[in-house]
Design a protein around this motif. Structure first.
Motif, PDB file in Angstrom:
ATOM      1  N   UNK A 197       0.157  -0.165  -1.516  1.00 49.62           N
ATOM      2  CA  UNK A 197       0.919   0.011  -2.747  1.00 49.62           C
ATOM      3  C   UNK A 197       1.720  -1.246  -3.035  1.00 49.62           C
ATOM      4  N   UNK A 198       2.144  -1.378  -4.276  1.00 51.76           N
ATOM      5  CA  UNK A 198       2.972  -2.506  -4.687  1.00 51.76           C
ATOM      6  C   UNK A 198       3.998  -2.007  -5.683  1.00 51.76           C
ATOM      7  N   UNK A 221      -3.241  -9.466   1.760  1.00 49.41           N
ATOM      8  CA  UNK A 221      -1.949  -8.975   2.212  1.00 49.41           C
ATOM      9  C   UNK A 221      -0.806  -9.342   1.267  1.00 49.41           C
ATOM     10  N   UNK A 222      -0.890 -10.444   0.554  1.00 49.79           N
ATOM     11  CA  UNK A 222       0.172 -10.824  -0.374  1.00 49.79           C
ATOM     12  C   UNK A 222       0.149  -9.990  -1.650  1.00 49.79           C
ATOM     13  N   UNK A 223      -0.953  -9.265  -1.883  1.00 48.51           N
ATOM     14  CA  UNK A 223      -1.084  -8.478  -3.105  1.00 48.51           C
ATOM     15  C   UNK A 223      -0.450  -7.094  -2.989  1.00 48.51           C
ATOM     16  N   UNK A 224       0.257  -6.817  -1.886  1.00 45.18           N
ATOM     17  CA  UNK A 224       0.799  -5.481  -1.681  1.00 45.18           C
ATOM     18  C   UNK A 224       2.234  -5.552  -1.196  1.00 45.18           C
ATOM     19  N   UNK A 225       2.946  -4.427  -1.346  1.00 45.39           N
ATOM     20  CA  UNK A 225       4.280  -4.284  -0.783  1.00 45.39           C
ATOM     21  C   UNK A 225       4.172  -3.679   0.604  1.00 45.39           C
ATOM     22  N   UNK A 226       3.249  -2.736   0.770  1.00 39.49           N
ATOM     23  CA  UNK A 226       3.068  -2.081   2.059  1.00 39.49           C
ATOM     24  C   UNK A 226       1.929  -1.086   1.995  1.00 39.49           C
ATOM     25  N   UNK A 227       1.910  -0.139   2.951  1.00 43.78           N
ATOM     26  CA  UNK A 227       0.872   0.886   2.987  1.00 43.78           C
ATOM     27  C   UNK A 227       1.526   2.261   3.100  1.00 43.78           C
ATOM     28  N   UNK A 245       4.661  -7.111   4.845  1.00 42.96           N
ATOM     29  CA  UNK A 245       3.588  -7.979   4.352  1.00 42.96           C
ATOM     30  C   UNK A 245       2.476  -8.151   5.378  1.00 42.96           C
ATOM     31  N   UNK A 246       2.637  -7.564   6.560  1.00 44.27           N
ATOM     32  CA  UNK A 246       1.623  -7.688   7.599  1.00 44.27           C
ATOM     33  C   UNK A 246       0.289  -7.137   7.111  1.00 44.27           C
ATOM     34  N   UNK A 247      -0.786  -7.554   7.749  1.00 48.02           N
ATOM     35  CA  UNK A 247      -2.089  -7.027   7.352  1.00 48.02           C
ATOM     36  C   UNK A 247      -2.589  -5.957   8.319  1.00 48.02           C
ATOM     37  N   UNK A 248      -1.855  -5.716   9.428  1.00 51.65           N
ATOM     38  CA  UNK A 248      -2.228  -4.681  10.392  1.00 51.65           C
ATOM     39  C   UNK A 248      -0.993  -3.863  10.754  1.00 51.65           C
ATOM     40  N   UNK A 249      -1.136  -2.545  10.789  1.00 47.11           N
ATOM     41  CA  UNK A 249      -0.053  -1.642  11.152  1.00 47.11           C
ATOM     42  C   UNK A 249      -0.554  -0.761  12.282  1.00 47.11           C
ATOM     43  N   UNK A 258       5.082   2.275   5.090  1.00 43.41           N
ATOM     44  CA  UNK A 258       5.459   1.054   5.794  1.00 43.41           C
ATOM     45  C   UNK A 258       5.551  -0.077   4.782  1.00 43.41           C
ATOM     46  N   UNK A 259       6.739  -0.646   4.645  1.00 45.96           N
ATOM     47  CA  UNK A 259       6.936  -1.756   3.720  1.00 45.96           C
ATOM     48  C   UNK A 259       6.982  -3.055   4.509  1.00 45.96           C
TER      49      UNK A 259
END
Length: 163
Positions: free
Chosen positions: A142-143, A85-91, A112-116, A109-110
């Motif tokens: 994405x990041x 989860x820290x390796x991304x900005x969002x999904x 740091x959560x790992x579930x949306x 969705x921007x």
């Protein structure tokens, strides 16, 4: 700077002496280089960005769909492994009415959560979902690095009929 076995630069705390030498304390013999602080910062920033770009290419999102506890639409759950989860900005979530084409970005969705969890009651054009119609979803992480967006791999396509 200290240069580790992988070629990564690390700043070393020390002091510039009056005679132009640089003094620092270390507990191991290694490869070191003397360079201007601005140059070291630039090299380290470039290496950090390269590591982040490589990390986002490994972040694999998964999509799960449900109509449980949804009056109209589809509940879309996108998960990213917690250790990534820290390796991304969002999904970014994509939706289509066709399996192999016509995908449009539905939601970005921007966080740091790992579930949306996204409850869909409107389609890409803003109209309500049609009950009984099949909708296809896929997602990817994405990041944003230095103002440029880098993408992870696309998830497996999932589909469900709207309620």
């Amino acid at each position: 700077v200290y240069i580790d076995d992988e070629g990564t630069y690390h700043k070393v705390d020390g002091a510039l002496n009056a005679d132009g030498t640089y003094a620092f304390v270390t507990d191991h013999f290694s490869t070191y280089a003397i360079m201007a602080e601005e140059e070291a910062d630039a090299v380290i920033a470039k290496q950090t960005a390269a590591a982040q770009k490589a990390a986002i290419k490994k972040v694999k999102a998964t999509v799960a769909l449900s109509t449980k506890n949804v009056k109209k639409g589809i509940r879309v759950t996108v998960k990213v492994p917690v250790n990534q989860k820290a390796d991304k900005t969002g999904i970014i979530l994509y939706r289509s009415m066709k399996k192999d084409s016509g995908y449009a970005m539905y939601k970005k969705v921007e966080t740091k959560s790992s579930t949306y969890i996204i409850t869909n009651t409107k389609n890409v054009k803003g109209n309500r979902l049609t009950a009984g119609k099949r909708y296809y979803y896929k997602a990817r992480a994405y990041k944003v690095i230095d103002g440029k967006t880098y993408y992870g791999p696309m998830s497996t396509v999932k589909y469900m009929k709207a309620k």
